[in-house]
Write a protein that holds these residues in place. Structure first.
Motif, PDB file in Angstrom:
ATOM      1  N   GLY A 177       0.822  -1.216   0.000  1.00  9.91           N
ATOM      2  CA  GLY A 177       0.000   0.000   0.000  1.00  9.91           C
ATOM      3  C   GLY A 177       0.847   1.254   0.000  1.00  9.91           C
ATOM      4  N   ALA A 178       1.918   1.272   0.787  1.00 14.50           N
ATOM      5  CA  ALA A 178       2.792   2.445   0.843  1.00 14.50           C
ATOM      6  C   ALA A 178       3.486   2.671  -0.495  1.00 14.50           C
ATOM      7  N   GLU A 179       3.961   1.590  -1.119  1.00 14.36           N
ATOM      8  CA  GLU A 179       4.637   1.735  -2.411  1.00 14.36           C
ATOM      9  C   GLU A 179       3.670   2.165  -3.506  1.00 14.36           C
TER      10      GLU A 179
ATOM     11  N   SER B 208       7.720  -6.423  -8.837  1.00 13.49           N
ATOM     12  CA  SER B 208       7.499  -6.380  -7.389  1.00 13.49           C
ATOM     13  C   SER B 208       6.094  -6.862  -7.036  1.00 13.49           C
ATOM     14  N   LEU B 209       5.114  -6.458  -7.831  1.00 19.50           N
ATOM     15  CA  LEU B 209       3.738  -6.884  -7.576  1.00 19.50           C
ATOM     16  C   LEU B 209       3.591  -8.390  -7.762  1.00 19.50           C
TER      17      LEU B 209
ATOM     18  N   ASN C 157       5.699   3.711  -6.713  1.00 15.88           N
ATOM     19  CA  ASN C 157       6.938   2.964  -6.918  1.00 15.88           C
ATOM     20  C   ASN C 157       6.713   1.471  -7.118  1.00 15.88           C
ATOM     21  N   LEU C 158       5.507   1.032  -7.362  1.00 16.38           N
ATOM     22  CA  LEU C 158       5.208  -0.393  -7.439  1.00 16.38           C
ATOM     23  C   LEU C 158       5.411  -0.887  -8.876  1.00 16.38           C
ATOM     24  N   SER C 159       6.455  -1.678  -9.076  1.00 14.05           N
ATOM     25  CA  SER C 159       6.739  -2.214 -10.409  1.00 14.05           C
ATOM     26  C   SER C 159       5.967  -3.519 -10.615  1.00 14.05           C
TER      27      SER C 159
ATOM     28  N   VAL D  90       3.109 -13.945  -5.304  1.00 17.51           N
ATOM     29  CA  VAL D  90       3.704 -15.266  -5.047  1.00 17.51           C
ATOM     30  C   VAL D  90       3.879 -15.469  -3.541  1.00 17.51           C
ATOM     31  N   ALA D  91       4.323 -14.436  -2.850  1.00 17.85           N
ATOM     32  CA  ALA D  91       4.495 -14.523  -1.396  1.00 17.85           C
ATOM     33  C   ALA D  91       3.154 -14.743  -0.697  1.00 17.85           C
TER      34      ALA D  91
END
Length: 92
Positions: free
Chosen positions: A39-41, A51-52, A46-48, A57-58
């Motif tokens: 949420g912060a990113e 990264s998403l 800044n959310l690529s 996956v996590a």
């Protein structure tokens, strides 16, 4: 959480079910931290996509771990429950 811990310590909770339930909290907290960081990113822009994808996956891996722990705890409780074991013995 402190009241739950104190209740388990004072009550007849055995160590194995308590430890397994405590382990189930680790992925939960990890998911909460991950959600906050995502949420912060995203608010900063800044959310690529990579990264998403890694975050999804996590989340999926954490959900799988939680399901496996829940299944193991449920099996452990049914094996140690006197009423359940008596019913299983009666079934031909």
């Amino acid at each position: 959480m402190n009241l739950v811990n104190a209740g388990c310590a004072l009550g007849p909770t055995r160590l194995q079910p308590y430890a397994l339930a405590s382990l189930a909290l680790i992925p939960r907290f990890a998911l909460m931290v991950l959600a906050g960081a995502t949420g912060a990113e995203s608010m900063r822009g800044n959310l690529s996509p990579l990264s998403l994808t890694a975050r999804w996956v996590a989340v999926a891996a954490s959900a799988a771990v939680l399901l496996l722990l829940a299944r193991r705890l449920r099996l452990s409780n049914t094996r140690n429950d006197p009423e359940t074991s008596q019913q299983e013995e009666r079934i031909p």
